[in-house]
Design a protein around this motif. Structure first.
Motif, short mmCIF file in Angstrom:
data_model
loop_
_atom_site.label_atom_id
_atom_site.label_comp_id
_atom_site.label_asym_id
_atom_site.label_seq_id
_atom_site.Cartn_x
_atom_site.Cartn_y
_atom_site.Cartn_z
N ARG A 123 -28.62 -7.74 -23.78
CA ARG A 123 -27.65 -7.12 -24.69
C ARG A 123 -26.61 -6.25 -23.99
N GLU A 124 -26.76 -6.07 -22.67
CA GLU A 124 -25.84 -5.19 -21.96
C GLU A 124 -25.49 -5.74 -20.59
N THR A 139 -21.94 -3.15 -24.10
CA THR A 139 -22.89 -3.85 -24.96
C THR A 139 -22.30 -5.18 -25.42
N ASP A 140 -23.18 -6.10 -25.75
CA ASP A 140 -22.71 -7.40 -26.24
C ASP A 140 -21.94 -7.24 -27.54
N ARG A 141 -22.36 -6.34 -28.39
CA ARG A 141 -21.67 -6.12 -29.67
C ARG A 141 -20.22 -5.66 -29.46
N SER A 142 -20.03 -4.68 -28.59
CA SER A 142 -18.67 -4.19 -28.31
C SER A 142 -17.83 -5.29 -27.67
#
Length: 138
Positions: A52-53, A107-110
């Motif tokens: 995830r990072e 992060t993967d989300r960002s």
């Protein structure tokens, strides 16, 4: 120790995943990178867990372990986890801090939010990824 924006850009530019990005695009990526402090003994990634990072170690050291065996030591300037930004594939190794760590993390989300709004970055990252994953030609 807090980094200037240009220092973040320089560090992120060393990751092969971002090799095709312009300085301006690298600055956009750097803008979503957070500076973090981690304690000695902190497990930064776990083999088999989803990634995830993406990390860039700014200060400190960490051991890379695969199947419980140490295969590498990371230090200032080293990075890992960039594939986690574009793939939900499991981590290929466990990384554990062997000293206090000061690092950049994305992060993967960002990152996914960024590339949704920047198709040119998305295209360049995918090109670099495809090049990296392509079998070597003779």
């Amino acid at each position: 120790m807090r980094l200037r924006h240009n220092q973040k850009v320089d560090l992120i530019s060393k990751a092969p995943l971002f090799a095709r990005c312009s300085r301006k695009e690298l600055a956009e990526i750097a803008s979503i990178a957070d500076e973090i402090d981690l304690r000695e003994g902190k497990e930064m990634t776990r083999q088999g867990a989803p990634g995830r990072e993406f990390f860039v170690i700014l200060d400190g050291t960490a051991d890379v372990r695969k199947n419980g065996r140490k295969i590498n030591t990371l230090k200032s300037g080293d990075f890992f986890g960039e594939i986690a930004l574009v793939s939900r594939s499991p981590r290929t190794a466990t990384v554990v801090a062997t000293s206090p760590i000061y690092a950049l993390v994305i992060t993967d989300r960002s990152f996914r939010r960024l590339i949704e709004h920047s198709p040119q970055i998305q295209a360049k990252v995918l090109e670099a990824l495809a090049e990296r994953l392509a079998p070597e030609t003779l």
